[in-house]
Write a protein that holds these residues in place. Structure first.
Motif, PDB file in Angstrom:
ATOM      1  N   ARG A  37       0.829  -1.205   0.000  1.00 51.44           N
ATOM      2  CA  ARG A  37       0.000   0.000   0.000  1.00 51.44           C
ATOM      3  C   ARG A  37       0.863   1.255   0.000  1.00 51.44           C
ATOM      4  NH1 ARG A  37      -2.652  -1.096   4.297  1.00 51.44           N
ATOM      5  NH2 ARG A  37      -1.668   0.369   5.755  1.00 51.44           N
ATOM      6  N   ASN A  38       1.970   1.230   0.719  1.00 48.49           N
ATOM      7  CA  ASN A  38       2.858   2.392   0.787  1.00 48.49           C
ATOM      8  C   ASN A  38       3.575   2.647  -0.531  1.00 48.49           C
ATOM      9  OD1 ASN A  38       4.646   4.406   2.391  1.00 48.49           O
ATOM     10  ND2 ASN A  38       6.127   3.016   1.458  1.00 48.49           N
ATOM     11  N   SER A  39       3.935   1.569  -1.241  1.00 52.82           N
ATOM     12  CA  SER A  39       4.754   1.694  -2.449  1.00 52.82           C
ATOM     13  C   SER A  39       3.960   1.749  -3.748  1.00 52.82           C
ATOM     14  CB  SER A  39       5.720   0.501  -2.520  1.00 52.82           C
ATOM     15  OG  SER A  39       4.996  -0.712  -2.624  1.00 52.82           O
ATOM     16  N   GLY A  40       2.683   1.365  -3.681  1.00 52.12           N
ATOM     17  CA  GLY A  40       1.900   1.293  -4.909  1.00 52.12           C
ATOM     18  C   GLY A  40       2.104  -0.003  -5.666  1.00 52.12           C
ATOM     19  N   LEU A  41       2.841  -0.942  -5.094  1.00 51.88           N
ATOM     20  CA  LEU A  41       3.049  -2.250  -5.713  1.00 51.88           C
ATOM     21  C   LEU A  41       1.971  -3.223  -5.249  1.00 51.88           C
ATOM     22  CD1 LEU A  41       6.922  -2.572  -5.187  1.00 51.88           C
ATOM     23  CD2 LEU A  41       5.740  -1.939  -7.301  1.00 51.88           C
ATOM     24  N   GLU A  42       1.908  -4.369  -5.909  1.00 57.83           N
ATOM     25  CA  GLU A  42       0.998  -5.419  -5.482  1.00 57.83           C
ATOM     26  C   GLU A  42       1.646  -6.239  -4.368  1.00 57.83           C
ATOM     27  OE1 GLU A  42      -2.070  -5.773  -6.564  1.00 57.83           O
ATOM     28  OE2 GLU A  42      -1.842  -4.067  -7.941  1.00 57.83           O
ATOM     29  N   VAL A  43       0.819  -6.880  -3.555  1.00 54.64           N
ATOM     30  CA  VAL A  43       1.336  -7.713  -2.472  1.00 54.64           C
ATOM     31  C   VAL A  43       2.256  -8.798  -3.017  1.00 54.64           C
ATOM     32  CG1 VAL A  43       0.730  -9.340  -0.627  1.00 54.64           C
ATOM     33  CG2 VAL A  43      -0.617  -7.253  -0.947  1.00 54.64           C
ATOM     34  N   GLU A  44       1.889  -9.379  -4.152  1.00 55.83           N
ATOM     35  CA  GLU A  44       2.715 -10.430  -4.752  1.00 55.83           C
ATOM     36  C   GLU A  44       4.081  -9.887  -5.169  1.00 55.83           C
ATOM     37  OE1 GLU A  44       2.113 -13.670  -4.804  1.00 55.83           O
ATOM     38  OE2 GLU A  44       0.336 -13.156  -3.635  1.00 55.83           O
ATOM     39  N   ASP A  45       4.115  -8.627  -5.602  1.00 52.88           N
ATOM     40  CA  ASP A  45       5.396  -8.005  -5.963  1.00 52.88           C
ATOM     41  C   ASP A  45       6.275  -7.854  -4.722  1.00 52.88           C
ATOM     42  OD1 ASP A  45       4.553  -7.743  -8.602  1.00 52.88           O
ATOM     43  OD2 ASP A  45       3.666  -5.767  -8.232  1.00 52.88           O
ATOM     44  N   ILE A  46       5.662  -7.437  -3.614  1.00 53.64           N
ATOM     45  CA  ILE A  46       6.405  -7.289  -2.358  1.00 53.64           C
ATOM     46  C   ILE A  46       6.944  -8.639  -1.900  1.00 53.64           C
ATOM     47  CG2 ILE A  46       6.221  -6.710   0.087  1.00 53.64           C
ATOM     48  CD1 ILE A  46       6.310  -4.270  -1.710  1.00 53.64           C
ATOM     49  N   LYS A  47       6.124  -9.671  -1.994  1.00 51.17           N
ATOM     50  CA  LYS A  47       6.566 -11.014  -1.603  1.00 51.17           C
ATOM     51  C   LYS A  47       7.782 -11.442  -2.419  1.00 51.17           C
ATOM     52  CE  LYS A  47       2.098 -12.851  -0.047  1.00 51.17           C
ATOM     53  NZ  LYS A  47       1.051 -13.870  -0.301  1.00 51.17           N
ATOM     54  N   ALA A  48       7.781 -11.095  -3.704  1.00 51.06           N
ATOM     55  CA  ALA A  48       8.850 -11.534  -4.608  1.00 51.06           C
ATOM     56  C   ALA A  48      10.189 -10.881  -4.280  1.00 51.06           C
ATOM     57  CB  ALA A  48       8.460 -11.236  -6.051  1.00 51.06           C
ATOM     58  N   ILE A  49      10.168  -9.707  -3.661  1.00 51.30           N
ATOM     59  CA  ILE A  49      11.431  -9.004  -3.399  1.00 51.30           C
ATOM     60  C   ILE A  49      11.749  -8.945  -1.901  1.00 51.30           C
ATOM     61  CG2 ILE A  49      11.283  -7.618  -5.500  1.00 51.30           C
ATOM     62  CD1 ILE A  49      10.292  -5.276  -3.789  1.00 51.30           C
ATOM     63  N   SER A  50      11.039  -9.729  -1.094  1.00 53.44           N
ATOM     64  CA  SER A  50      11.217  -9.685   0.356  1.00 53.44           C
ATOM     65  C   SER A  50      11.971 -10.904   0.876  1.00 53.44           C
ATOM     66  CB  SER A  50       9.858  -9.635   1.069  1.00 53.44           C
ATOM     67  OG  SER A  50       9.140  -8.484   0.734  1.00 53.44           O
ATOM     68  N   GLU A  51      12.788 -10.676   1.868  1.00 57.39           N
ATOM     69  CA  GLU A  51      13.330 -11.750   2.698  1.00 57.39           C
ATOM     70  C   GLU A  51      12.537 -11.748   3.998  1.00 57.39           C
ATOM     71  OE1 GLU A  51      18.080 -11.929   1.470  1.00 57.39           O
ATOM     72  OE2 GLU A  51      17.451 -10.861   3.285  1.00 57.39           O
ATOM     73  N   VAL A  52      12.007 -12.896   4.375  1.00 64.03           N
ATOM     74  CA  VAL A  52      11.203 -12.993   5.594  1.00 64.03           C
ATOM     75  C   VAL A  52      11.935 -13.872   6.604  1.00 64.03           C
ATOM     76  CG1 VAL A  52       8.991 -13.657   6.595  1.00 64.03           C
ATOM     77  CG2 VAL A  52       9.080 -12.739   4.265  1.00 64.03           C
ATOM     78  N   LYS A  53      12.174 -13.322   7.772  1.00 63.42           N
ATOM     79  CA  LYS A  53      12.842 -14.055   8.847  1.00 63.42           C
ATOM     80  C   LYS A  53      11.908 -14.095  10.052  1.00 63.42           C
ATOM     81  CE  LYS A  53      16.733 -13.775   6.415  1.00 63.42           C
ATOM     82  NZ  LYS A  53      17.406 -14.935   5.795  1.00 63.42           N
ATOM     83  N   VAL A  54      11.879 -15.250  10.723  1.00 64.80           N
ATOM     84  CA  VAL A  54      10.987 -15.439  11.860  1.00 64.80           C
ATOM     85  C   VAL A  54      11.776 -15.991  13.044  1.00 64.80           C
ATOM     86  CG1 VAL A  54       8.941 -16.643  12.714  1.00 64.80           C
ATOM     87  CG2 VAL A  54       9.013 -15.840  10.347  1.00 64.80           C
TER      88      VAL A  54
END
Length: 447
Positions: A75-92
């Protein structure tokens, strides 16, 4: 309660995408508040730099927490959620703590071991704290990460060795002259490498700098941006008569400084030595110019050896820092586990002391003629009995906090003693501002 770190960085996205997801300085505060009001998010900190955008959250569920953060970034970047997922590293969990420690100490930076990220992470935490989006977990964890990074930089030389050509050029000048803040420098060229060299010179205290370029307007623009002088390429021979140090990085196919030029100005030279540092390819300085007395020429190959050696030194320091991270993760986990134990122990002590107090009241009623001294002796001994009786149960409670399924075991412990512990973690609306300034003071004192 789950710790999640979502990172978009120089490994996962190109600069165009990083620019889209980055938060502007004047929006980072409202962004923290916006994310904090999101479902499933209990605490959050947002870091946004030119090379990375990172969101750290404490969430009540992993999947929903991760989704809402990625939706927030979209929402902040104007990208789609799937686009964010594609360029994200997720650590838990432990991986998220490991990531935070590596980023804060400069082990995840483009330039290994750089220290600027420590200040950026500290400021990101302060902003989140001021906006009341941090709580018990992050107030402790980010203090730990900042302390660890500061200690790592102080105890190793990871940031002391130049690992860029432009920086190495300036460091070479320091090795030759000792001090360069009183030297006159010329930068030939007005491109990116020249600007980096200019910044490194100014950062080392050199103020007498002249930028020389064939296109004078480019030299003028760069010079005006940084408060230094500029001149046309035709002025170079005259400038060389009074210079101490030259860094050249043009795209010229011809030599800028030739043997003939240096031979002609040698008699007019006012200073003892002239150091020429040629970081251009093809080279700007004619080879064998070292034959001229008191003129010393270094090219990219000379600097590359210095950079490679320094990079090896940085890597050794980085390995030493990385080796300390597992024990930092263990320390964090032990602290988190104790969060659930402390209220249980407190509740157990309160119940025991209430029993002791009721017993003393009963004694006072049945033995009203006890002297004050006799009453103090009885009170002291009954408290001693309670403390001895509580010693083993408290020890067991602490051990339960570090075991698997600790919550279930601590719940059973409470049932056995018929006690009810208060929640160790305050809810969103129960945050108190009183501890913030103390924590901020502690972190600033690490510098």
């Amino acid at each position: 309660m789950h710790l999640i770190a979502i990172s978009i960085n120089h490994r996962t996205a190109d600069v165009a995408l990083r620019e889209k997801v980055a938060f502007k300085e004047d929006t980072i505060r409202s962004a923290n508040v916006d994310l904090f009001e999101t479902k499933a998010i209990l605490e959050n900190v947002i870091l946004s730099t030119c090379n990375r955008t990172e969101v750290y959250v404490v969430a009540d569920q992993i999947h929903t927490g991760r989704y809402y953060v990625q939706r927030f970034l979209a929402r902040n970047s104007g990208l789609e959620v799937e686009d964010i997922k594609a360029i994200s590293e997720v650590k838990v969990g432990d991986e998220a703590v490991n990531h935070l420690l590596r980023v804060t100490s400069g082990l995840d930076s483009i330039v290994l071991g750089e220290t600027q990220i420590l200040g950026q992470m500290r400021n990101a935490f302060f902003i989140a704290q001021e906006e009341d989006t941090t709580g018990t977990i992050f107030n402790h964890l980010f203090k730990q990460a900042i302390t660890f990074a500061k200690k790592a930089h102080n105890e190793t030389d990871i940031a002391d060795n130049a690992v860029s050509v432009s920086y190495a050029a300036v460091e070479l000048g320091k090795k030759i002259f000792g001090k360069i803040d009183n030297k006159k420098a010329i930068i030939i060229g007005a491109g990116e490498m020249s600007e980096l060299s200019l910044l490194n010179l100014k950062g080392s205290g050199v103020n007498d700098i002249t930028i020389v370029n064939r296109t004078v307007s480019k030299a003028e623009t760069l010079a005006n941006n940084h408060g230094v002088s500029y001149a046309s390429i035709d002025s170079l021979p005259a400038l060389l008569t009074d210079a101490d140090m030259v860094i050249s990085s043009t795209s010229s196919s011809d030599y800028i400084i030739t043997n003939e030029m240096m031979q002609s100005i040698a008699p007019q030279r006012k200073n003892d030595s002239l150091v020429l540092i040629d970081i251009a390819l093809p080279r700007d300085v004619e080879p064998n110019i070292n034959a001229i007395t008191d003129v010393f020429n270094y090219d990219v190959d000379d600097l590359k050896g210095l950079v490679d050696a320094n990079l090896r030194e940085r890597q050794l320091a980085a390995d030493a820092i990385a080796a300390q991270i597992p024990q930092e993760i263990d320390a964090h986990n032990e602290w988190v586990n104790m969060l659930g134990v402390v209220p249980v122990i407190r509740a157990l002590r309160e119940k025991a002391m209430n029993i002791q107090s009721e017993t003393m009241d009963s004694i006072d009623r049945k033995l009203p003629h006890l002297s004050e001294r006799e009453r103090k002796v009885i009170s002291k001994h009954t408290k001693s009995i309670i403390n001895q009786m509580l010693k083993d149960p408290i020890k067991q409670a602490k051990e339960l906090g570090n075991e698997k399924k600790s919550n279930e075991k601590l719940e059973l412990f409470q049932n056995i003693f018929d006690i009810e512990a208060e929640d160790a973690l305050p809810k969103k609306k129960e945050r108190r501002q009183s501890s913030k300034q103390d924590l901020r003071t502690q972190i600033l004192s690490f510098e």
